[in-house]
Write an enzyme that holds these catalytic residues in place. Sequence first.
Site, PDB file in Angstrom:
ATOM      1  N   ASP A 152       2.960  -1.771 -27.985  1.00 26.76           N
ATOM      2  CA  ASP A 152       3.237  -2.278 -26.880  1.00 26.76           C
ATOM      3  C   ASP A 152       4.397  -3.480 -26.488  1.00 26.76           C
ATOM      4  O   ASP A 152       5.346  -3.180 -25.986  1.00 26.76           O
ATOM      5  CB  ASP A 152       1.849  -3.062 -26.072  1.00 26.76           C
ATOM      6  CG  ASP A 152       1.020  -2.133 -25.384  1.00 26.76           C
ATOM      7  OD1 ASP A 152       1.503  -1.028 -24.764  1.00 26.76           O
ATOM      8  OD2 ASP A 152      -0.245  -2.408 -25.282  1.00 26.76           O
ATOM      9  N   LYS A 194       0.218   4.117  -0.264  1.00 24.17           N
ATOM     10  CA  LYS A 194      -0.281   5.271   0.319  1.00 24.17           C
ATOM     11  C   LYS A 194      -0.232   5.373   1.785  1.00 24.17           C
ATOM     12  O   LYS A 194      -0.448   6.727   2.387  1.00 24.17           O
ATOM     13  CB  LYS A 194      -2.109   5.314   0.261  1.00 24.17           C
ATOM     14  CG  LYS A 194      -2.601   5.368  -1.088  1.00 24.17           C
ATOM     15  CD  LYS A 194      -3.972   5.439  -1.316  1.00 24.17           C
ATOM     16  CE  LYS A 194      -4.504   5.483  -2.561  1.00 24.17           C
ATOM     17  NZ  LYS A 194      -6.151   5.347  -2.593  1.00 24.17           N
ATOM     18  N   ASN A 205       0.641  -1.246   0.117  1.00 19.68           N
ATOM     19  CA  ASN A 205      -0.169  -0.107   0.023  1.00 19.68           C
ATOM     20  C   ASN A 205       0.822   1.191   0.039  1.00 19.68           C
ATOM     21  O   ASN A 205       1.585   1.500   0.955  1.00 19.68           O
ATOM     22  CB  ASN A 205      -0.965   0.070   1.130  1.00 19.68           C
ATOM     23  CG  ASN A 205      -1.945   1.143   1.331  1.00 19.68           C
ATOM     24  OD1 ASN A 205      -1.919   2.032   0.288  1.00 19.68           O
ATOM     25  ND2 ASN A 205      -3.077   0.989   1.861  1.00 19.68           N
TER      26      ASN A 205
END
Length: 396
Positions: free
Chosen positions: A161, A67, A65
């Site tokens: 790509d 954040k 995570n």
Amino acid sequence: MSKAALDDITIVDFTQFESGAICTMMLAWLGADVIKIEKPGGDPGRAGWEGFAPLNCNKRSIVINLKKPEGKDIVWQLIRKADVLVENYAPGVIERLGFDYETVRSVNPRLIFAQVKGFGSDGPYANYPAFDPIGQATGVSASINGERGGAPMQAGVDLADAGAGVHMTTAILAALYQRSVTGLGQRIEVAMQDVCISLCRSAWEHYLRTGRSQERVGNGMPLEQVAPSNLYPCKPGGLNDYVHIYTSRHPGSRQWQYLLQTIDRLDLLEDPRLATPQSRFEHREEIDEIISTWTRRRTKQEAMDILCKAGVPAGAVLTTEDISNDEYLLRRGTVVRVEKPDGGSAVIPGNPLMMSESKVPVKPPPELADSKMDVLAGLLGLSEEEIKRLEERKVV
């Protein structure tokens, strides 16, 4: 042989979808330890195993995570130990996360910082979003694909790509070699537009010769108006029952003669209208029908085998189903059978790099966070208590 080519190399993988993921998978196939950093919920490509698997074999997965400060701290620990960081986020994302090149370089000056983008970061399109069709449209490819006189068309292969991923792999390998001399890493940028332009370089022959952009020619030879060069129908007449036949445009080639000999039409050698590849183009409809009369009586594989053994370039139109059931290509490793999470198995494209002294078996793509303990405890040395606290705080 005891080691693969990149056995001692660690990759921090911030990639998603195709271009970056192909790059890091190829590095894994060369023996690198690729640690895929995924957000809670996983890479968006995990929406379907069938789309995720062909792009993420031989990697390790950890969910972090970003954040949370502790999450970023784990990434910084990985960066200090890593040799390469690869990312293909939208423009500006890696910088907003705090992992911009200058900051990363200050922490690990030996790290190679590799970025795949749609367009050059120093140009007018730097902040424009891009996927494969955009790279093809802005990189010449769409302008040269399609039927004569018809609309532009993107190629079925993911030129932008996949091409960007392969080009980035080449650049990273060169940077690793250069680092062995200088001791320093560097920033690499590969733009999908640049890659498509590079892959379409043969289109410049027509432009340089005539001053005009190359026209669309369908299945014809784009470099010059010559014949035969087309797809010809074969039995039993299915959607992909075709064989491509092309005879060289270069003077002195005997492939046209070999073709006529094979289809029992040597009489056409005496036809002055068909004396050169260019003159044959003027009568291509007639030639195509003569060839088709022969191919319709054979399967695409039979036609390919007969023609190639006679010295005529020919290729059956092979589908994913054809390739997946090809015993030779399975034995070679061009395609491989991997285990699926549901207990079954599936055939997917394998490692196309055949190296006598660096062989890495293809492994299935990682389950989400399957390497959490290996990375946190084994690589970073965190204790069970520290890992438990990170789990409780939903950092990992």
